[in-house]
Write an enzyme that holds these catalytic residues in place. Sequence first.
Site, PDB file in Angstrom:
ATOM      1  N   GLY A 251     -14.070  86.947 -32.905  1.00 63.47           N
ATOM      2  CA  GLY A 251     -15.397  86.835 -33.527  1.00 63.47           C
ATOM      3  C   GLY A 251     -15.354  87.215 -34.997  1.00 63.47           C
TER       4      GLY A 251
ATOM      5  N   ALA B 218      -8.071  93.555 -49.607  1.00 61.61           N
ATOM      6  CA  ALA B 218      -7.406  94.860 -49.736  1.00 61.61           C
ATOM      7  C   ALA B 218      -5.954  94.771 -49.245  1.00 61.61           C
ATOM      8  CB  ALA B 218      -8.174  95.908 -48.944  1.00 61.61           C
ATOM      9  N   VAL B 219      -5.724  94.062 -48.148  1.00 63.07           N
ATOM     10  CA  VAL B 219      -4.358  93.929 -47.613  1.00 63.07           C
ATOM     11  C   VAL B 219      -3.485  93.172 -48.627  1.00 63.07           C
ATOM     12  CG1 VAL B 219      -2.955  92.804 -45.822  1.00 63.07           C
ATOM     13  CG2 VAL B 219      -5.047  94.028 -45.173  1.00 63.07           C
TER      14      VAL B 219
ATOM     15  N   ARG C 273     -10.208  81.271 -31.578  1.00 68.53           N
ATOM     16  CA  ARG C 273      -9.693  81.813 -30.321  1.00 68.53           C
ATOM     17  C   ARG C 273      -8.567  80.886 -29.885  1.00 68.53           C
ATOM     18  NH1 ARG C 273     -15.295  83.724 -29.945  1.00 68.53           N
ATOM     19  NH2 ARG C 273     -15.021  85.956 -29.889  1.00 68.53           N
TER      20      ARG C 273
ATOM     21  N   ASP D 234     -11.283  93.612 -29.765  1.00 68.61           N
ATOM     22  CA  ASP D 234     -10.373  94.124 -28.730  1.00 68.61           C
ATOM     23  C   ASP D 234      -9.456  93.041 -28.160  1.00 68.61           C
ATOM     24  OD1 ASP D 234     -12.540  92.931 -27.534  1.00 68.61           O
ATOM     25  OD2 ASP D 234     -12.771  94.419 -25.949  1.00 68.61           O
ATOM     26  N   GLY D 235      -9.950  91.806 -28.032  1.00 70.80           N
ATOM     27  CA  GLY D 235      -9.107  90.714 -27.543  1.00 70.80           C
ATOM     28  C   GLY D 235      -7.927  90.487 -28.482  1.00 70.80           C
TER      29      GLY D 235
ATOM     30  N   THR E  92     -15.367  93.766 -35.965  1.00 66.47           N
ATOM     31  CA  THR E  92     -16.333  93.266 -34.987  1.00 66.47           C
ATOM     32  C   THR E  92     -17.710  93.845 -35.271  1.00 66.47           C
ATOM     33  OG1 THR E  92     -17.050  93.406 -32.677  1.00 66.47           O
ATOM     34  CG2 THR E  92     -15.453  95.036 -33.366  1.00 66.47           C
TER      35      THR E  92
ATOM     36  N   ASP F  84     -19.827  94.318 -33.112  1.00 67.01           N
ATOM     37  CA  ASP F  84     -20.327  94.972 -31.895  1.00 67.01           C
ATOM     38  C   ASP F  84     -20.064  96.486 -31.840  1.00 67.01           C
ATOM     39  OD1 ASP F  84     -20.911  92.345 -31.112  1.00 67.01           O
ATOM     40  OD2 ASP F  84     -18.980  92.111 -30.105  1.00 67.01           O
TER      41      ASP F  84
ATOM     42  N   ASP G 101     -17.582  97.994 -30.551  1.00 60.31           N
ATOM     43  CA  ASP G 101     -17.188  98.332 -29.183  1.00 60.31           C
ATOM     44  C   ASP G 101     -15.718  98.730 -29.086  1.00 60.31           C
ATOM     45  OD1 ASP G 101     -16.248  95.834 -29.833  1.00 60.31           O
ATOM     46  OD2 ASP G 101     -16.812  94.871 -27.965  1.00 60.31           O
TER      47      ASP G 101
ATOM     48  N   ARG H 246     -22.608  91.726 -27.575  1.00 60.61           N
ATOM     49  CA  ARG H 246     -21.838  91.437 -26.341  1.00 60.61           C
ATOM     50  C   ARG H 246     -22.127  92.506 -25.285  1.00 60.61           C
ATOM     51  NH1 ARG H 246     -15.779  89.560 -27.383  1.00 60.61           N
ATOM     52  NH2 ARG H 246     -15.654  91.646 -28.202  1.00 60.61           N
TER      53      ARG H 246
END
Length: 327
Positions: free
Chosen positions: A15, A26-27, A76, A107-108, A130, A132, A134, A176
């Site tokens: 997402g 930054a990276v 994805r 997390d995925g 994310t 979310d 989470d 989510r």
Amino acid sequence: MSNKVTKIGVLTSGGDAPGMNAAIRAVARTGIYYGLEVYGIMRGYSGMIDDDIFHMSTRSVANIIQRGGTILKTARSKEFREYEGRQKAYENLKKRGIDGLVVIGGDGSFRGAQKFSTEFDIPCIGLPGTIDKDIAGTDFTIGFDTAVNTAVEAIDKIRDTADAHDRLFVVEVMGRDAGYIALHSGLATGAECVLIPETRTNIEDLIQQLTEKEKRKKLVNLVVVAEGDELGGGNEVGRILKERLPNMDIRVSILGHIQRGGSPTCLDRILSSRMGYHAVESLMTGRHNVMVGIIDDKMHYVPLDTAVKEKQSFTSDWLKIIKILAS
Ligand code: ADP
């Protein structure tokens, strides 16, 4: 700083979240500052498999710190879930000599990174991207603050029209399976009630609360519902309330994807910039398979598998505060 890596890749996966661009910037700039070669990988793990990879310069990331979305696009990838897909991805990195990876995602994406680096010995550093929030091991995730601020702005506008018509609005926000956007935006907009997946919603209590308010002629009411609430989101909550409170003028508003877009807030830009810097520093000092988080304003390194397994601690007293302040 000791050089454990020489060429690093950066990608955004899963997402999208506002602030991802600031993290890419930054990276790229930190890597180049320390003499590394930096490669941008398009469309997350799909670009790794399809060899859609380009060499980055400091100019590749000019004028993006303030932009939502992600210049590297995100996707994805089903193929990456299979060993053959990950092997193809590895071969594409190997032929360029890329020996470290920064994965900005949820997390995925971290699950994928964990598998990949265990199988192919490429150190991966995760940045929590994310809306979310989470992911455990960090107070904030990239994009959360922007999403909450977008929700707050929208809910404030809904309150104006609710007030003009003496209406009850049920507003569904994203998240989510997590209720953080609902909890934060509900508290910040003075909602009567916030329904979140972390707690079971007692619909009878809510109906009683709203009935009492109606009796007291408190007619402007906002109920904020997290999309993952076990009752079934905004439409379902709206349907139940209309059925049980037929005298009330009840409307439903689903905020939807506006919460993903827009210019990142100052907090998200700073978070992304600090995390991006520390991701490169981590690779250079030999850290691997950790997520860079920030807790109490200090950098925090959590193993990727822990970050995806554990949940953020949930502050249940917020629900009580919301109820008291809406009385
Ligand atoms: P997010 O990172 O936002 O949680 P997803 O759950 O869709 O988004 O994960 C992003 C991508 O990460 C997936 O499309 C897939 O390519 C990869 N991924 C997720 N879970 C796994 C897994 N268990 N093994 C390998 N790759 C995975």
